[in-house]
Design an enzyme around this catalytic site. Structure first.
Site, PDB file in Angstrom:
ATOM      1  N   ASP A   1      -4.536 -29.601  26.780  1.00 45.81           N
ATOM      2  CA  ASP A   1      -5.142 -29.271  28.157  1.00 45.81           C
ATOM      3  C   ASP A   1      -4.786 -30.311  29.420  1.00 45.81           C
ATOM      4  OD1 ASP A   1      -6.071 -27.676  30.286  1.00 45.81           O
ATOM      5  OD2 ASP A   1      -8.281 -28.166  29.842  1.00 45.81           O
TER       6      ASP A   1
ATOM      7  N   ASN B   1      -5.411 -16.889  29.800  1.00 47.44           N
ATOM      8  CA  ASN B   1      -4.724 -17.232  30.799  1.00 47.44           C
ATOM      9  C   ASN B   1      -3.712 -16.321  31.668  1.00 47.44           C
ATOM     10  OD1 ASN B   1      -4.205 -20.116  28.492  1.00 47.44           O
ATOM     11  ND2 ASN B   1      -5.160 -20.294  30.340  1.00 47.44           N
TER      12      ASN B   1
HETATM   13  C1  IPE Z   1      -7.362 -23.546  27.303  1.00 43.66           C
HETATM   14  O1  IPE Z   1      -7.351 -24.320  28.524  1.00 43.66           O
HETATM   15  C2  IPE Z   1      -6.090 -22.892  26.919  1.00 43.66           C
HETATM   16  C3  IPE Z   1      -5.191 -23.679  26.260  1.00 43.66           C
HETATM   17  C4  IPE Z   1      -4.935 -25.018  26.305  1.00 43.66           C
HETATM   18  C5  IPE Z   1      -3.828 -22.799  26.243  1.00 43.66           C
HETATM   19  P1  IPE Z   1      -7.713 -23.510  29.748  1.00 43.66           P
HETATM   20  O2  IPE Z   1      -7.292 -24.533  30.676  1.00 43.66           O
HETATM   21  O3  IPE Z   1      -7.176 -22.288  30.114  1.00 43.66           O
HETATM   22  O4  IPE Z   1      -9.367 -23.543  29.833  1.00 43.66           O
HETATM   23  P2  IPE Z   1     -10.459 -23.522  30.926  1.00 43.66           P
HETATM   24  O5  IPE Z   1     -10.207 -22.411  31.747  1.00 43.66           O
HETATM   25  O6  IPE Z   1     -10.273 -24.784  31.728  1.00 43.66           O
HETATM   26  O7  IPE Z   1     -11.637 -23.288  30.170  1.00 43.66           O
HETATM   27  C1  IPE Z   2      -2.892 -26.677  29.748  1.00 47.00           C
HETATM   28  O1  IPE Z   2      -2.797 -26.916  31.074  1.00 47.00           O
HETATM   29  C2  IPE Z   2      -1.856 -25.279  29.656  1.00 47.00           C
HETATM   30  C3  IPE Z   2      -2.286 -23.990  29.240  1.00 47.00           C
HETATM   31  C4  IPE Z   2      -3.500 -23.456  29.522  1.00 47.00           C
HETATM   32  C5  IPE Z   2      -1.266 -22.900  29.138  1.00 47.00           C
HETATM   33  P1  IPE Z   2      -3.405 -26.352  32.402  1.00 47.00           P
HETATM   34  O2  IPE Z   2      -2.551 -25.455  33.037  1.00 47.00           O
HETATM   35  O3  IPE Z   2      -4.711 -25.681  31.868  1.00 47.00           O
HETATM   36  O4  IPE Z   2      -3.815 -27.726  33.122  1.00 47.00           O
HETATM   37  P2  IPE Z   2      -5.217 -27.941  34.067  1.00 47.00           P
HETATM   38  O5  IPE Z   2      -6.331 -27.871  33.130  1.00 47.00           O
HETATM   39  O6  IPE Z   2      -5.226 -27.090  35.046  1.00 47.00           O
HETATM   40  O7  IPE Z   2      -4.789 -29.462  34.513  1.00 47.00           O
HETATM   41 MG    MG Z   3      -6.583 -26.453  31.849  1.00 50.64          MG
END
Ligand code: IPE
Ligand code: IPE
Ligand code: MG
Length: 227
Positions: free
Chosen positions: A16, A64
Site C-alpha cells: 500500500d 479496487n
Molecule cells: C489494499 O489497499 C489493496 C491492495 C494493496 C492491492 P487499498 O489501498 O485498496 O486499501 P484501503 O482502501 O486503504 O483499505
Molecule cells: C496500493 O497503493 C496499490 C493498489 C491498491 C493497487 P494505493 O493506490 O492504494 O496508494 P494509496 O493508499 O492511495 O497511497
Molecule cells: Mg491504498
C-alpha cells in the site's frame, strides 16, 4: 532466540502507498504504481536468496474496481507489462507463479497470459502468489460453498478449499504505508499469523526491509493459544 521462534516460510504483503508516494513526489498517481511494480521486481529477485518458500503479494483487490476507470486501466496495463517482461526472470530465479483471487474475472487477454505464465513457471521452487481481483470474504464464501457440496463444513474442509490451500501456512503479514487494517486480505489465513505494519510507502520498500522483517519475525514467540 525464543523457543517458539522459527524462520518464516510464508510472508504476505499488502503493498500500500503508491498513491501517497506519487503525491509526495509531485508526480501522477500512475507513476506511483509504476514505481510500485519496480519494488515488486526487486523483491522477487531476492526471494530465493532469503530462503522464503512463499511470498504472497496483494496487487488488486475485489474492491479496487471502485477506483476511477483510468486508474483501473493503468493498473491492468501494468499487470500486462509485468507478466510479459518478468516471466523470464521468474524462471531464472526458480520462481513459481501462483494467482489467488477471482482472476478468471479479469480481461480475457490477461487471463490467457496468466495461464501461460502459470504453466511455464510450474516447476519453480519458490512460490510468488499474486492476489488479483482478490477479496478474502469472497474467497471464504467460495470455499465454504465448495466444502458444503462435499460434506461437512469444518475448519479443515474450508481451509482445503481456499485459494491458498496449496501454500504453506501464513507466518507473517506485512502492510506498508502506515495503515493498520487488513482491507479484506487473507482474513482466514491470518488467524495465527504475526503482523507487521510499517510506515514505508510501497515504492520505497526494498529487499532490505523484508530482510529486517524476517529478522524481527525470527525473534517472536508464537503461542497458538498455548503457553
Ligand atoms: C489494499 O489497499 C489493496 C491492495 C494493496 C492491492 P487499498 O489501498 O485498496 O486499501 P484501503 O482502501 O486503504 O483499505
Ligand atoms: C496500493 O497503493 C496499490 C493498489 C491498491 C493497487 P494505493 O493506490 O492504494 O496508494 P494509496 O493508499 O492511495 O497511497
Ligand atoms: Mg491504498
Amino acid at each position: 532466540m525464543n523457543e517458539g521462534a522459527s524462520r518464516a516460510r510464508h510472508v504476505a504483503i499488502i503493498m500500500d502507498g503508491n498513491g501517497r508516494w506519487a503525491k509526495r513526489h509531485h508526480v501522477p498517481r500512475a507513476m506511483g504504481h509504476r514505481r510500485g511494480v519496480e519494488a515488486v521486481r526487486k523483491l522477487v529477485r531476492s526471494v530465493e536468496s532469503m530462503g522464503l518458500e512463499c511470498l504472497t503479494l496483494y496487487a488488486f483487490s475485489s474492491e479496487n474496481w471502485k477506483r476511477p476507470d483510468e486508474e483501473v486501466s493503468d493498473l491492468m496495463n501494468l499487470m500486462r507489462k509485468f507478466i510479459k517482461s518478468d516471466l523470464p526472470e521468474f524462471m531464472a530465479n526458480d520462481v513459481r507463479l501462483k494467482i489467488i483471487g477471482d482472476w478468471q474475472g479479469l480481461a480475457p487477454d490477461i487471463v490467457e497470459m496468466l495461464e501461460d505464465a502459470l504453466e511455464q513457471t510450474a516447476k519453480g521452487r519458490h512460490t510468488l502468489a499474486v492476489a488479483l481481483n482478490y477479496g478474502s470474504q469472497q474467497e471464504i464464501a467460495r470455499a465454504a460453498s465448495k466444502a458444503a457440496g462435499k460434506g461437512e463444513i469444518t475448519v479443515e474442509s474450508i481451509t482445503a478449499e481456499l485459494d491458498t490451500a496449496a501454500l504453506p501456512p501464513l507466518d507473517l503479514l506485512i502492510r506498508t504505508s502506515g495503515e493498520v487494517r487488513l482491507s479484506n486480505f487473507l482474513l482466514w489465513q491470518c488467524a495465527y499469523a504475526e503482523m507487521l505494519f510499517v510506515d514505508t510507502l510501497w515504492p520505497d520498500f526494498e529487499p532490505e526491509h523484508l530482510q529486517t522483517a524476517l529478522d524481527d519475525f525470527a525473534t517472536r514467540e508464537r503461542r497458538y493459544g498455548g503457553r
